[in-house]
Enzyme design. Sequence first.
Site, PDB file in Angstrom:
ATOM      1  N   SER A  17       0.858  -1.182   0.000  1.00 26.88           N
ATOM      2  CA  SER A  17       0.000   0.000   0.000  1.00 26.88           C
ATOM      3  C   SER A  17       0.889   1.225   0.000  1.00 26.88           C
ATOM      4  CB  SER A  17      -0.881  -0.007   1.253  1.00 26.88           C
ATOM      5  OG  SER A  17      -1.482   1.251   1.471  1.00 26.88           O
TER       6      SER A  17
ATOM      7  N   TYR B 283      -0.992  -0.802  10.545  1.00 28.90           N
ATOM      8  CA  TYR B 283      -1.184  -0.986   9.109  1.00 28.90           C
ATOM      9  C   TYR B 283       0.041  -0.495   8.336  1.00 28.90           C
ATOM     10  CZ  TYR B 283      -3.587  -1.008   4.593  1.00 28.90           C
ATOM     11  OH  TYR B 283      -3.950  -1.263   3.292  1.00 28.90           O
TER      12      TYR B 283
ATOM     13  N   LYS C 112       2.614  -2.847   5.957  1.00 33.69           N
ATOM     14  CA  LYS C 112       2.815  -2.607   4.532  1.00 33.69           C
ATOM     15  C   LYS C 112       4.250  -2.191   4.217  1.00 33.69           C
ATOM     16  CE  LYS C 112      -1.345  -3.719   3.358  1.00 33.69           C
ATOM     17  NZ  LYS C 112      -1.578  -4.971   2.591  1.00 33.69           N
TER      18      LYS C 112
END
Length: 275
Positions: free
Chosen positions: A150, A163, A167
Amino acid sequence: MGLFGKKRSHGADAVITGAGSGIGAAFAAELSRRGGRVVCSDIDLASATATAETILANGGRALPLRCDVSDIDEVYRLADEAQSWLGGPPTLVINNAGVGAGGAVIGESALADWKWVLDINLWGPIHGCHVFAPILREADRPAGIINVASAAAFGAAPGMAAYNVSKAGTLSLSETLAAELAGTGINVTVLCPTFVKTGIVGAGRISDHSTQLADQLMRWIGFSPERVARTCLDTLDRGGLYCMPQPEARIGWGIKRFTPTVYTRAAGLATRVTT
């Protein structure tokens, strides 16, 4: 383009995790359109089956399988069952399964959420690469590995630490694997989108405010998963390492690389303004 002029995404024998919805389902459908056979795996077998049945209804070839990517034994089982159905090693592996989390700063976000996110978003790709990279090496033919990361990998948005870290780890994993596989005919591509119109926000552990903001941004600037999947597969065919389908991802990547301190401070200030 692959060795001997063959595009890796065309006629591929593919294994996809998280294929029950979103980008994973879009990858499966697009690969089938490009003449491939697709193993559609997901922790939710019903959703994997729905993806496979759609492909079969359109004349394609697909097999649904259940796989929890956080469990290494299940990933080994996925590899065995996929090879049995395909009649040999896959030519494309897409480590796509992922979840979303956010809305609390470091020190306030629950450690259970950290573990949940890292087990799936980081250990999932690690397990996928650990199991499938040796299989592709031994096959000794043109192949590809796509890891779905991402723009959060380099975005450093406050309130999304777990998160972001998951990533960023996937990005580094992909870069390292690409270096290790250089010259083997196996191309590694890491996908770094910004907002994609999927259900990851609603299904994740995200605060109400962050969910509302993400939903708004998805409506305003989000790409469809089908567009993202097509762009990524085309990047793989060109031999590209980085796929950043949206312009804001490419702009952010460039600014972060050249002025990391300014970028990080600006990201913090911008987040305070929006909250």
